[in-house]
Every structure is written in C-alpha cells, then in structure tokens.
Design a protein around this motif. Structure first.
Motif, mmCIF file in Angstrom:
data_model
loop_
_atom_site.group_PDB
_atom_site.id
_atom_site.type_symbol
_atom_site.label_atom_id
_atom_site.label_comp_id
_atom_site.label_asym_id
_atom_site.label_seq_id
_atom_site.Cartn_x
_atom_site.Cartn_y
_atom_site.Cartn_z
ATOM 1 N N ARG A 97 11.668 6.935 5.831
ATOM 2 C CA ARG A 97 11.569 8.266 5.861
ATOM 3 C C ARG A 97 10.531 8.658 4.797
ATOM 4 N NH1 ARG A 97 16.957 8.889 6.619
ATOM 5 N NH2 ARG A 97 17.288 9.119 4.426
ATOM 6 N N ALA A 98 10.605 7.954 3.565
ATOM 7 C CA ALA A 98 9.744 8.161 2.613
ATOM 8 C C ALA A 98 8.236 7.665 2.705
ATOM 9 C CB ALA A 98 10.379 7.305 1.194
ATOM 10 N N LEU A 99 8.323 6.628 3.652
ATOM 11 C CA LEU A 99 6.963 6.107 4.164
ATOM 12 C C LEU A 99 6.258 6.913 5.070
ATOM 13 C CD1 LEU A 99 5.094 3.685 4.448
ATOM 14 C CD2 LEU A 99 6.347 2.726 6.398
ATOM 15 N N SER A 100 6.896 7.617 6.007
ATOM 16 C CA SER A 100 6.266 8.425 6.775
ATOM 17 C C SER A 100 5.687 9.575 6.212
ATOM 18 C CB SER A 100 7.386 8.861 7.775
ATOM 19 O OG SER A 100 7.196 9.885 8.718
ATOM 20 N N ALA A 101 6.434 10.094 4.953
ATOM 21 C CA ALA A 101 5.885 11.311 4.285
ATOM 22 C C ALA A 101 4.719 10.773 3.472
ATOM 23 C CB ALA A 101 6.868 11.856 3.436
ATOM 24 N N LEU A 102 4.666 9.602 2.974
ATOM 25 C CA LEU A 102 3.640 9.060 2.129
ATOM 26 C C LEU A 102 2.752 8.992 3.177
ATOM 27 C CD1 LEU A 102 2.653 7.900 -0.485
ATOM 28 C CD2 LEU A 102 3.065 5.593 0.349
ATOM 29 N N LEU A 103 2.425 8.484 4.364
ATOM 30 C CA LEU A 103 1.534 8.311 5.292
ATOM 31 C C LEU A 103 1.015 9.616 5.558
ATOM 32 C CD1 LEU A 103 2.993 5.408 7.479
ATOM 33 C CD2 LEU A 103 0.957 5.275 5.995
ATOM 34 N N GLY A 104 1.895 10.726 5.667
ATOM 35 C CA GLY A 104 1.422 12.116 6.069
ATOM 36 C C GLY A 104 0.522 12.478 5.065
ATOM 37 N N ARG A 105 0.818 12.248 3.710
ATOM 38 C CA ARG A 105 -0.236 12.585 2.626
ATOM 39 C C ARG A 105 -1.387 11.794 2.327
ATOM 40 N NH1 ARG A 105 4.971 12.656 0.340
ATOM 41 N NH2 ARG A 105 4.549 10.863 -0.968
ATOM 42 N N MET A 106 -1.441 10.673 3.048
ATOM 43 C CA MET A 106 -2.532 9.728 2.953
ATOM 44 C C MET A 106 -3.897 10.365 3.479
ATOM 45 S SD MET A 106 -3.038 5.908 3.972
ATOM 46 C CE MET A 106 -3.100 6.297 5.733
ATOM 47 N N PRO A 107 -4.764 10.632 2.614
ATOM 48 C CA PRO A 107 -6.272 11.122 3.337
ATOM 49 C C PRO A 107 -6.775 10.266 3.938
ATOM 50 C CG PRO A 107 -6.453 11.193 0.791
ATOM 51 C CD PRO A 107 -5.048 10.428 1.275
ATOM 52 N N ARG A 108 -7.331 10.318 5.363
ATOM 53 C CA ARG A 108 -7.831 9.314 6.335
ATOM 54 C C ARG A 108 -8.897 8.460 5.561
ATOM 55 N NH1 ARG A 108 -7.496 8.124 11.671
ATOM 56 N NH2 ARG A 108 -9.441 6.813 12.384
ATOM 57 N N PRO A 109 -8.767 7.276 5.392
ATOM 58 C CA PRO A 109 -9.628 6.505 4.640
ATOM 59 C C PRO A 109 -10.716 5.936 5.535
ATOM 60 C CG PRO A 109 -7.796 5.197 4.896
ATOM 61 C CD PRO A 109 -7.455 6.406 5.604
ATOM 62 N N GLU A 110 -11.879 5.137 4.975
ATOM 63 C CA GLU A 110 -12.578 4.577 5.651
ATOM 64 C C GLU A 110 -12.490 2.953 5.577
ATOM 65 O OE1 GLU A 110 -16.574 6.569 5.044
ATOM 66 O OE2 GLU A 110 -15.007 7.759 4.054
ATOM 67 N N LEU A 111 -11.306 2.533 4.606
ATOM 68 C CA LEU A 111 -10.761 1.280 4.412
ATOM 69 C C LEU A 111 -9.717 1.278 3.635
ATOM 70 C CD1 LEU A 111 -11.376 -1.889 4.382
ATOM 71 C CD2 LEU A 111 -12.546 -1.547 2.153
ATOM 72 N N ALA A 112 -8.784 0.656 4.191
ATOM 73 C CA ALA A 112 -7.324 0.791 3.653
ATOM 74 C C ALA A 112 -7.106 -0.710 3.092
ATOM 75 C CB ALA A 112 -6.226 1.317 4.457
ATOM 76 N N PHE A 113 -6.519 -0.859 2.066
ATOM 77 C CA PHE A 113 -5.778 -2.072 1.524
ATOM 78 C C PHE A 113 -4.180 -1.815 1.654
ATOM 79 C CE2 PHE A 113 -9.823 -2.173 -0.460
ATOM 80 C CZ PHE A 113 -10.164 -3.422 -0.243
ATOM 81 N N VAL A 114 -3.470 -2.754 2.419
ATOM 82 C CA VAL A 114 -1.936 -2.480 2.441
ATOM 83 C C VAL A 114 -1.346 -3.719 1.664
ATOM 84 C CG1 VAL A 114 -0.032 -2.239 4.131
ATOM 85 C CG2 VAL A 114 -2.438 -1.580 4.895
ATOM 86 N N LEU A 115 -0.695 -3.517 0.638
ATOM 87 C CA LEU A 115 0.190 -4.372 0.018
ATOM 88 C C LEU A 115 1.516 -4.372 0.721
ATOM 89 C CD1 LEU A 115 -2.222 -3.632 -1.926
ATOM 90 C CD2 LEU A 115 -0.936 -4.653 -3.624
ATOM 91 N N ALA A 116 1.661 -5.423 1.685
ATOM 92 C CA ALA A 116 2.860 -5.419 2.525
ATOM 93 C C ALA A 116 3.967 -6.226 1.951
ATOM 94 C CB ALA A 116 2.643 -5.788 3.731
ATOM 95 N N GLY A 117 4.259 -6.006 0.571
ATOM 96 C CA GLY A 117 5.189 -6.745 -0.304
ATOM 97 C C GLY A 117 6.434 -7.159 0.233
ATOM 98 N N GLY A 118 6.528 -8.543 -0.013
ATOM 99 C CA GLY A 118 7.782 -9.357 0.662
ATOM 100 C C GLY A 118 9.097 -8.945 -0.167
ATOM 101 N N ASP A 119 8.765 -8.358 -1.406
ATOM 102 C CA ASP A 119 10.185 -8.221 -2.151
ATOM 103 C C ASP A 119 10.627 -6.950 -1.927
ATOM 104 O OD1 ASP A 119 8.196 -6.646 -3.225
ATOM 105 O OD2 ASP A 119 8.126 -7.380 -5.314
ATOM 106 N N VAL A 120 10.499 -6.289 -0.702
ATOM 107 C CA VAL A 120 11.417 -5.153 -0.362
ATOM 108 C C VAL A 120 12.682 -5.628 0.232
ATOM 109 C CG1 VAL A 120 9.218 -3.507 0.081
ATOM 110 C CG2 VAL A 120 10.149 -5.129 1.882
ATOM 111 N N LEU A 121 12.653 -6.956 0.462
ATOM 112 C CA LEU A 121 13.933 -7.520 1.194
ATOM 113 C C LEU A 121 15.387 -7.325 0.371
ATOM 114 C CD1 LEU A 121 13.896 -8.772 4.178
ATOM 115 C CD2 LEU A 121 13.788 -10.908 3.047
ATOM 116 N N ALA A 122 16.211 -7.030 1.060
ATOM 117 C CA ALA A 122 17.868 -7.273 0.610
ATOM 118 C C ALA A 122 17.930 -8.543 -0.139
ATOM 119 C CB ALA A 122 18.788 -6.954 1.594
ATOM 120 N N GLY A 123 18.390 -8.656 -1.384
ATOM 121 C CA GLY A 123 18.801 -9.752 -2.119
ATOM 122 C C GLY A 123 17.571 -10.593 -2.531
#
Ligand code: ZN
Length: 589
Positions: free
Chosen positions: A227-253
């Motif tokens: 839900r929070a991600l969807s809200a954040l993506l809604g606020r993101m201005p449309r970029p011409e280049l995006a860097f996505v830090l798809a962190g692995g430390d979101v995992l439970a444990g």
C-alpha cells in the motif's frame, strides 16, 4: 525431482530479453564477511546461475562490466575519501571486517566494476528505453565525503554524474526500496535539481532533506508495504531515467532489515515498480540483504524484469550445488585420476622413482587431477583474489585416513612468501549404518593472512581465521563421495559453527540429537554465527536453566535414500527444546 521442476519451468517461461551486468569478481573478496555481516557473498553468482539454469536469461544478455575510473568517482566523492579507500583500515571499517581481511586492490576492483555496471546499465537502459539489471551495487549509504554501511562509494550518484557530464539533463528518479534510508544518495544528489529520491524503509534515521521517505513500522508485512509503495509510486514525478534499489533486506528474518516481507511480497513489489516504470529507462540494483534467501529476492527481481512474472524458484533449489554438479558432469575420469599405465608407474616398477610417489586419494584422485578440478570449480580464482597464488595439492596418509593438503603462496606487495597451508582434510571410506560413506576425520580451511581481532574473534578450535569456503568444500566432498559410489558424507562437528554451515544438507544420525540442533539453530537465529558459536562454547546458552554442552556427534549428508532420521522424533525434540542465551554485547547494523 528438483531437476524435473526446473525443466518444467524452462518450458513454461516466455522470457523477455533484459541486459544483466555480472562479473565473477562481483563477489566481495573478504573471507570473514559472511560470518560477520550475514551477507551471501555469492549472491550475484547464484542469481546468474539460477537464471541460466532456468533459461530465464540467455547468455547473450549477460554483459561484462568495465571498471569506472577514479575520474568518474571524483565527480561525486572528495579526494580525501577516495584517497582513504586505498587503506585497508578504511575499507575494513566500511565493511565491518578486520583490516587483515581486506585485499585492497581486489576489493576496489569489485567496487569499481559494480559502479561500471551501474553506469553501463544506465546507458543501455536509455538506449533501449527499458529495464537493465546490475547484479552488484546500490551502495546508497556512501556520501560525497563519507563511506559506511558496506558502501565505499555511491554507484548511483557516480553513474548519474557521468551521464550528466555526458549531456544527460533529464529528470532522474531514485526509488530506494532497500530496508534502510538512502542517506548517502540524499547527500550526493542534494544539488541535482532534476533528481527525485523516494524511499520506503523500516528504520527511522531522522529526517533526510530532499527525500520523499516513508518509514514503515517494524514487521509491516506485505500488504502494508505494498500500500505504501503504491502511494509512493503515485507521488513519483515521471522520470526520464529511474534507479531502483530493489533491496534484499526487506525479507522477514533479515538480520538488519525489519520490514518482514515474504519472498512473494518482494516479487509483488518488483512487479508493481516494473509496471509503474513501463516505457521508462530503469536501472535495477540489489542493495542490501542479510538473509540466506536474499539471493532469491534478487533472482525474483531478475525474473520480473525478464517477464517471468510468477515463475517460482523451487524452495530446494541450491544454485551452488546445481552449478558444481554441472561442472562435475563435464569432468572426465581421466581429468581426475590415472586411468592408464603412466611413465611414473613404469619408473616405480623399475625402482627408478627418485622419491616415493603420492598414492591417489581414496584410490582414485591424483594430486594433479584434484588441482585440475579445483581450477574448474573456480576455487583457484577465488583464492587468488583473497591473496593466494601458486596453489598445489599434496596427498599422503595421516592417522586413520588419507590426507589432502592444499598449499599456496601469499601474494602482495612483497615477493612471494613461503608456502602456506590453506586447506587440509583427512578422509576415509567407512561403513556407517550399513552403508559405505565418505568419513571426514578432519577438515580445516585456513586463511593464514588474516588475523583475529575484536571484529573477527577466534572461533573455538580455530588456529587462524577461516577461508570462507565452507559451502564450496562441503559440495566438493559430496561430489567426491558420489563419484566413488558412496552413500553419503559423514563428519563429526566439534563446535556449533562447524555444524551450522552444512545444516541444509547434513543431519545428525540420531533423530533426537537432530531435533536439539534444529532448536539451537532456531533459538540462536538472531545472533551472527561468531557470537552464536562463542555463546555455546562459553556456556552462555542454557537448556533447562543449565549451560548446554555441545554434543559432538556424527552428521551425515545422504546422497541417496538412506536412513534419514525419524521426522516425528526430530520435530518432537525440536518443539520440546528451548534454548536461552545469556546476552552478550548488542549487535548493530
Ligand atoms: Zn539495507
């Protein structure tokens, strides 16, 4: 069965070509990192091996990174910081290891390659107007004048600065989905008016100027996160280049991240982001991950980018095992043993041999054959990176078994030093529970260059620090047993830390003992391995109120259906047993 699951998957996949930057040198060349930080140094290897194995990635999509120059780093970082990175003490602090465990040049090769991968991925993403993945990087804690938190320099800022210098003036977005805030990125991009930084994290490090940051509560879980991600993506201005830090430390444990996502939740995260960025050039980066399944998060990211949206990664799939088994199949017996009457045999028969010949290990492997195999498994390359060259194998008898020793010379500024013992094991064919097995009497992996310190305390039984190759060596022992037609590998771990690395393959012969071991692993899970094993050895682990004394019993890795411990007894003992730890100093990430 596992092979069939992977084969079924291959047939189902309708993949999309996505360029992936990868180098075997993405593995951080520090032997103590796995035990101290809980990271999987083979993460990039695992992802590539899995993707190729599942045919989710064509080898033509693999890109080899080039190192960025100090000129590239200089656009973002201060000369003082860059100069300090030439000292082992600085890098040791950044990575939380002892300075003696830092091969400065090799480590900087990894770092510069990672930056080069991020930059090249950005360039190709801009050309293709689509996603590109770099399997190392996302060093978001490095600021212009400070390095820390496993981030010596900031690859995202370095790449963006290089693009800006080359004329790219477009709007850039950094979507930081690592579990920790992007303090370094915020500092590096402070003055870039065409950059937007958004972050979802699980740790409150205070306000970060210029960052659209959402801090989620501890163990937020998939739904709240998405839900929070969807809200954040809604606020993101449309970029011409995006860097996505798809962190692995979101995992439970995860040892450092607190967000508590499932693997499925992490995959849904990446799908959401990929769909929001459709048609926008994007560079995807792994960032953190301090959990043994962190590679699965990154593999999931790669699967999403390759349009293999839902394809699962079998829970039992072990990328190192699959990789080594594939190499083993290509090794012919003549690569490993003497299959023909050789000149040496002739000389020995005639009494001409000047010194006693080395008998083949277990009647099969010659020293030269083992050296050839170790080369093919990539072991010598890795040893070279951590500072050992000119490796050779020696075979002889020792006590009850046959001994293999691997020696190497320390490389470095000085001339080649004396030969040092790196690996030693003593093996024997033996009957256990009416099966012929490979019995390991003794096994030691030594890094004599490294020193013990407060950051790398001596583990019980250690003479010098370890080599960080326990996973590889246990797979090799299983391959030896398999080739010799043996039913399994048996060893007797004298300490918790010698039993722990093999726990996914090995189990104690005695079912109740296995149950107590599983309870111990469960109850010590929050501690780094070095602290856990010290707690056991020092009597700080209590069972029913009394110090628990480690039970050194035989553990076995069955290679074919053997006498597996009774699962009911294992479960009953595991659930019945509760260990408590007398606290030591608190851990920090
Ligand atoms: Zn992190």
């Amino acid at each position: 069965m596992l092979g069939r699951a992977v084969a079924r998957l291959r047939n189902r996949l309708a993949r999309r070509e996505v360029p992936v930057w990868y180098s075997p040198a993405y593995r951080l060349p520090m032997t103590g990192l796995e035990a101290s930080a809980g990271i999987e140094p083979r993460r990039a290897d695992y992802v590539v091996w899995w993707m190729l194995d599942a045919r989710a990635l064509a080898s033509s999509s693999l890109r080899t990174p080039q190192r960025v120059t100090y000129g590239d780093l200089d656009r973002v970082h201060t000369p003082e910081l860059l100069e300090s990175l030439g000292r082992p003490e600085t890098l040791a602090r950044v990575f939380g290891v002892d300075p003696s465990d830092v091969p400065v040049d090799e480590l900087m090769v990894t770092v510069q390659l990672a930056c080069g991968g991020t930059l090249a991925a950005a360039r190709e993403a801009l050309v293709r107007r689509g996603p590109a993945l770099n399997l190392q990087g996302g060093f978001h804690h490095a600021a212009p004048n400070t390095a820390g938190g496993l981030c010596p320099v900031n690859d995202v800022a370095v790449a963006l600065a290089a693009l800006r210098a080359g004329g790219f003036a477009g709007h850039a977005a950094v979507l930081d989905l690592d579990a920790h805030p992007p303090d370094g990125i915020a500092a590096c991009l402070e003055r870039d008016r065409s950059a937007w930084v958004g972050s979802l994290s699980g740790s409150d490090w205070g306000p970060l100027p210029g960052v659209d940051e959402t801090v989620l509560p501890e163990r937020a879980g998939d739904d709240a996160y998405l839900r929070a991600l969807s809200a954040l993506l809604g606020r993101m201005p449309r970029p011409e280049l995006a860097f996505v830090l798809a962190g692995g430390d979101v995992l439970a444990g995860d040892r450092c991240g607190r967000l508590g996502l499932t693997l499925d939740g992490a995959r849904r995260r990446d799908r959401e982001v990929a769909s929001a960025l459709r048609g926008i050039p994007s560079v995807w980066l792994p960032a953190g991950g301090y959990h043994r399944d962190a590679w699965r998060v990154l593999a999931g990211t790669a699967m999403v980018l390759a349009a293999c949206w839902d394809a699962p990664i079998p829970a039992r799939y072990d990328p190192l095992r699959a990789r080594f088994a594939r190499i083993a199949r290509k090794l012919h017996p003549s690569d490993l043993s003497e299959t023909e009457f050789t000149r040496a045999d002739l000389e020995e028969a005639l009494g001409l041999s000047p010194r006693q010949r080395q008998r083949p290990l277990l009647g099969y492997y010659t020293a030269v054959g083992i050296e050839h195999a170790l080369h093919r498994y990539g072991m010598f390359d890795h040893l070279q990176r951590i500072g050992y060259a000119g490796c050779r194998v020696a075979l002889d008898r020792a006590g009850p078994g046959e001994r293999l020793r691997l020696f190497g010379h320390a490389t470095g500024a000085a001339q080649e030093g004396p030969e040092l013992l790196l690996i030693e094991f003593v093996l024997e064919r033996r009957r256990v529970l009416e099966a012929d097995v490979l019995y390991v009497h003794w096994l030691t992996l030594r890094n004599p260059r490294a020193q013990f310190s407060a950051l790398r305390p001596r583990l019980p039984g250690q003479e010098v620090p370890g080599l960080g190759l326990a996973r590889e060596v246990s797979e090799l022992l299983a391959l030896i047993a398999r080739r010799l037609g043996l039913a399994g590998v048996v060893f007797r771990p004298a300490y918790f830390h010698t039993a722990y690395p093999g726990r996914h393959s090995f189990s104690f012969l005695d079912a109740a003992r296995q149950g107590r071991f599983e309870a111990l692993v469960r109850d010590l899970a929050a501690l780094p391995l070095r602290d856990a094993t010290a707690a056991v050895a020092e009597g700080r682990v209590l069972l029913d109120g009394a110090p628990y004394v480690w039970e050194a019993d035989d553990m076995v890795f069955w290679l074919r259906p053997g006498v597996a411990p009774d699962a009911t007894i294992v479960a009953r003992e595991r659930e019945r047993t509760r260990f408590t730890v007398v606290p030591a100093s608190p851990d920090s990430c």
